[in-house]
Design a protein around this motif. Structure first.
Motif, mmCIF file in Angstrom:
data_model
loop_
_atom_site.group_PDB
_atom_site.id
_atom_site.type_symbol
_atom_site.label_atom_id
_atom_site.label_comp_id
_atom_site.label_asym_id
_atom_site.label_seq_id
_atom_site.Cartn_x
_atom_site.Cartn_y
_atom_site.Cartn_z
ATOM 1 N N LEU A 243 0.779 -1.234 0.125
ATOM 2 C CA LEU A 243 -0.130 -0.042 -0.050
ATOM 3 C C LEU A 243 0.975 1.418 0.194
ATOM 4 C CD1 LEU A 243 -2.759 -1.160 2.490
ATOM 5 C CD2 LEU A 243 -2.991 -0.690 0.062
ATOM 6 N N THR A 244 2.149 1.247 0.346
ATOM 7 C CA THR A 244 2.897 2.288 0.235
ATOM 8 C C THR A 244 3.454 2.773 -0.993
ATOM 9 O OG1 THR A 244 5.054 1.268 0.515
ATOM 10 C CG2 THR A 244 3.996 1.809 2.584
ATOM 11 N N LYS A 245 3.199 1.912 -1.912
ATOM 12 C CA LYS A 245 3.232 2.185 -3.389
ATOM 13 C C LYS A 245 2.004 2.497 -4.160
ATOM 14 C CE LYS A 245 7.578 -0.847 -3.979
ATOM 15 N NZ LYS A 245 8.239 0.080 -4.930
ATOM 16 N N THR A 246 0.920 2.661 -3.399
ATOM 17 C CA THR A 246 -0.501 2.426 -4.059
ATOM 18 C C THR A 246 -1.053 4.071 -4.086
ATOM 19 O OG1 THR A 246 -0.971 0.450 -3.118
ATOM 20 C CG2 THR A 246 -2.744 1.845 -3.771
ATOM 21 N N ALA A 247 -1.323 4.296 -5.431
ATOM 22 C CA ALA A 247 -2.056 5.551 -5.716
ATOM 23 C C ALA A 247 -3.325 5.453 -5.600
ATOM 24 C CB ALA A 247 -1.828 5.909 -7.196
ATOM 25 N N VAL A 248 -3.880 4.225 -5.937
ATOM 26 C CA VAL A 248 -5.296 4.028 -5.847
ATOM 27 C C VAL A 248 -5.578 2.758 -5.169
ATOM 28 C CG1 VAL A 248 -7.650 4.011 -7.148
ATOM 29 C CG2 VAL A 248 -5.913 5.664 -7.763
ATOM 30 N N LEU A 249 -6.617 2.664 -4.336
ATOM 31 C CA LEU A 249 -7.003 1.671 -3.697
ATOM 32 C C LEU A 249 -8.527 1.381 -3.980
ATOM 33 C CD1 LEU A 249 -6.804 -1.151 -1.905
ATOM 34 C CD2 LEU A 249 -7.503 0.586 0.051
ATOM 35 N N VAL A 250 -8.965 0.240 -4.595
ATOM 36 C CA VAL A 250 -10.455 -0.234 -4.593
ATOM 37 C C VAL A 250 -10.682 -1.398 -3.710
ATOM 38 C CG1 VAL A 250 -12.446 -0.768 -6.035
ATOM 39 C CG2 VAL A 250 -10.595 0.917 -6.836
ATOM 40 N N SER A 251 -11.529 -1.407 -2.693
ATOM 41 C CA SER A 251 -11.540 -2.509 -1.709
ATOM 42 C C SER A 251 -12.969 -2.862 -1.209
ATOM 43 C CB SER A 251 -10.798 -2.101 -0.560
ATOM 44 O OG SER A 251 -10.726 -3.069 0.433
ATOM 45 N N ASN A 252 -13.133 -3.905 -0.662
ATOM 46 C CA ASN A 252 -14.360 -4.232 -0.027
ATOM 47 C C ASN A 252 -14.217 -3.561 1.573
ATOM 48 O OD1 ASN A 252 -15.928 -5.944 -1.681
ATOM 49 N ND2 ASN A 252 -14.308 -7.523 -1.354
ATOM 50 N N GLU A 253 -15.251 -3.450 2.272
ATOM 51 C CA GLU A 253 -15.148 -2.993 3.493
ATOM 52 C C GLU A 253 -14.445 -4.010 4.405
ATOM 53 O OE1 GLU A 253 -15.541 -2.087 7.321
ATOM 54 O OE2 GLU A 253 -17.166 -3.451 6.875
ATOM 55 N N THR A 254 -13.091 -3.854 4.733
ATOM 56 C CA THR A 254 -12.580 -4.747 5.616
ATOM 57 C C THR A 254 -11.155 -3.916 6.102
ATOM 58 O OG1 THR A 254 -11.050 -6.763 5.186
ATOM 59 C CG2 THR A 254 -11.146 -5.411 3.773
ATOM 60 N N CYS A 255 -10.189 -4.564 6.614
ATOM 61 C CA CYS A 255 -9.199 -3.770 7.338
ATOM 62 C C CYS A 255 -8.242 -2.764 6.093
ATOM 63 C CB CYS A 255 -8.086 -4.694 7.998
ATOM 64 S SG CYS A 255 -7.387 -6.097 7.077
ATOM 65 N N VAL A 256 -8.102 -3.253 5.006
ATOM 66 C CA VAL A 256 -7.082 -2.676 4.092
ATOM 67 C C VAL A 256 -7.481 -1.317 3.824
ATOM 68 C CG1 VAL A 256 -6.401 -2.594 1.666
ATOM 69 C CG2 VAL A 256 -6.969 -4.933 2.853
ATOM 70 N N PRO A 257 -8.643 -0.802 3.831
ATOM 71 C CA PRO A 257 -9.005 0.676 3.724
ATOM 72 C C PRO A 257 -8.420 1.450 4.897
ATOM 73 C CG PRO A 257 -10.949 -0.216 2.953
ATOM 74 C CD PRO A 257 -10.181 -1.474 3.662
ATOM 75 N N HIS A 258 -8.319 0.811 5.949
ATOM 76 C CA HIS A 258 -7.860 1.487 7.238
ATOM 77 C C HIS A 258 -6.088 1.456 7.061
ATOM 78 C CE1 HIS A 258 -11.751 1.573 9.294
ATOM 79 N NE2 HIS A 258 -11.648 0.201 8.840
ATOM 80 N N THR A 262 -3.632 4.905 7.049
ATOM 81 C CA THR A 262 -2.362 4.944 7.981
ATOM 82 C C THR A 262 -1.235 5.288 7.010
ATOM 83 O OG1 THR A 262 -3.463 3.185 9.367
ATOM 84 C CG2 THR A 262 -1.041 3.491 9.350
ATOM 85 N N VAL A 263 -0.938 4.662 5.944
ATOM 86 C CA VAL A 263 0.015 4.806 4.980
ATOM 87 C C VAL A 263 0.287 5.859 3.918
ATOM 88 C CG1 VAL A 263 0.860 2.502 5.211
ATOM 89 C CG2 VAL A 263 -0.373 3.147 3.191
ATOM 90 N N GLY A 264 -1.081 6.920 4.060
ATOM 91 C CA GLY A 264 -1.373 7.881 3.329
ATOM 92 C C GLY A 264 -1.804 7.588 1.725
ATOM 93 N N VAL A 265 -2.318 6.538 1.356
ATOM 94 C CA VAL A 265 -2.840 6.273 0.029
ATOM 95 C C VAL A 265 -3.619 7.593 -0.368
ATOM 96 C CG1 VAL A 265 -4.383 4.846 -1.454
ATOM 97 C CG2 VAL A 265 -2.722 3.747 0.110
ATOM 98 N N ALA A 266 -3.615 7.948 -1.537
ATOM 99 C CA ALA A 266 -4.119 9.196 -1.947
ATOM 100 C C ALA A 266 -5.642 9.037 -2.152
ATOM 101 C CB ALA A 266 -3.542 10.031 -3.192
ATOM 102 N N GLU A 267 -6.019 7.990 -2.829
ATOM 103 C CA GLU A 267 -7.320 7.788 -3.234
ATOM 104 C C GLU A 267 -7.837 6.446 -2.852
ATOM 105 O OE1 GLU A 267 -9.322 9.949 -4.545
ATOM 106 O OE2 GLU A 267 -7.849 11.485 -5.028
ATOM 107 N N SER A 268 -8.820 6.217 -1.988
ATOM 108 C CA SER A 268 -9.443 4.879 -1.557
ATOM 109 C C SER A 268 -10.775 4.962 -1.896
ATOM 110 C CB SER A 268 -9.183 4.656 0.074
ATOM 111 O OG SER A 268 -7.663 4.680 0.037
#
Length: 271
Positions: A243-258, A262-268
């Motif tokens: 996730l520290t290399k991630t610009a965009v995250l698309v995820s289900n509702e789980t721990c990953v968006p949290h 924490t690591v500053g992903v710009a778009e979740s």
């Protein structure tokens, strides 16, 4: 987990040695980022703890074998057969918990387990983000205002990721979740992967747990974009590193968006 440091560095508990009892599912996170504050870890398989009597007795005896000055259970939506039952058997001078609510416990169970605590910390009623709920709890027991607005972690403690040579500025698609009712259709994730690759030229990385391997064929049927498959291949700590290399995250509702916050992903985007 950020409030463990606040506890250890406080005037009230700074001379205490901390034992952390927790769910083994997030053991790698605590052992990586919080070991400097914790003297001993005791990890539970929570499913076995509630369903397997022999395992339950074994773990309760291990926890009970250690005497404590104080035991703190910060859980707001308490569970009778998990942390509350531990409070019943643990040996301690003080047993501090939250006044809690009835989300995960019946009124009768709560009346019973309330008696297992020496004190219950008051809490505001209504819905509150879990991080803020923890801030409320630890501010109350420490008697001070804790100026932390969001989760943080020390990125310097993240593992070397050379076994996963990844480009920078990724789009991570996370298809896993703790239950099927929280999972968006895999074909929809594939459509988004196609869009992110075609429109924004982002490298696509597919992530999830080992149980999500069964959904790979469905994803492949709808995904025309090239992607890197990391499903079931990373630990939680390694996933944070991705996730520290991630610009965009698309995820289900789980721990990953949290983790992303924490690591500053710009778009979740949480589906």
């Amino acid at each position: 987990r950020n409030f463990i440091a606040e506890l250890k560095l406080s005037e009230k508990y700074g001379n205490h040695k901390i034992t952390l009892v927790g769910n083994h599912a997030w053991s790698s996170l605590a052992e990586t980022f919080d070991a400097e504050f914790i003297e001993r870890f005791i990890w539970l398989d929570c499913i076995k703890f509630t369903r397997n009597p022999l395992y339950r007795i074994k773990m309760l005896l291990e926890i009970r074998s250690i005497g404590y000055d104080v035991v703190i259970s910060p859980i707001f939506s308490r569970v009778f057969l998990l942390a509350d039952s531990i409070m019943q058997v643990v040996i301690a001078n003080e047993k501090i918990g939250s006044i809690g609510d009835l989300s995960n416990i019946s009124a009768l169970q709560k009346r019973i387990s309330d008696k297992w605590f020496t004190s219950l910390v008051p809490a505001k009623s209504g819905v509150m983000f879990e991080f803020d709920r923890n801030n409320e709890f630890f501010s109350n027991i420490l008697g001070l205002s804790i100026p932390i607005s969001k989760p943080t972690l020390d990125k310097r403690l993240l593992p070397d990721m050379s076994r996963f040579p990844l480009p920078d500025s990724l789009a991570v698609i996370f298809i896993g979740a703790s239950s099927n009712k929280k999972k968006w259709p895999v074909a929809r994730f594939a459509e988004i992967a196609n869009h992110l690759h075609e429109r924004y030229k982002l490298p696509i990385v597919l992530c999830g747990g080992p149980s999500d391997l069964q959904n790979l064929s469905s994803f492949n049927e709808s995904c025309s974009a090239p992607y890197i498959d990391l499903i079931g291949q990373t630990t939680l700590v390694e996933l944070v590193a991705v996730l520290t290399k991630t610009a965009v995250l698309v995820s289900n509702e789980t721990c990953v968006p949290h983790f992303a916050v924490t690591v500053g992903v710009a778009e979740s985007f949480v589906l």
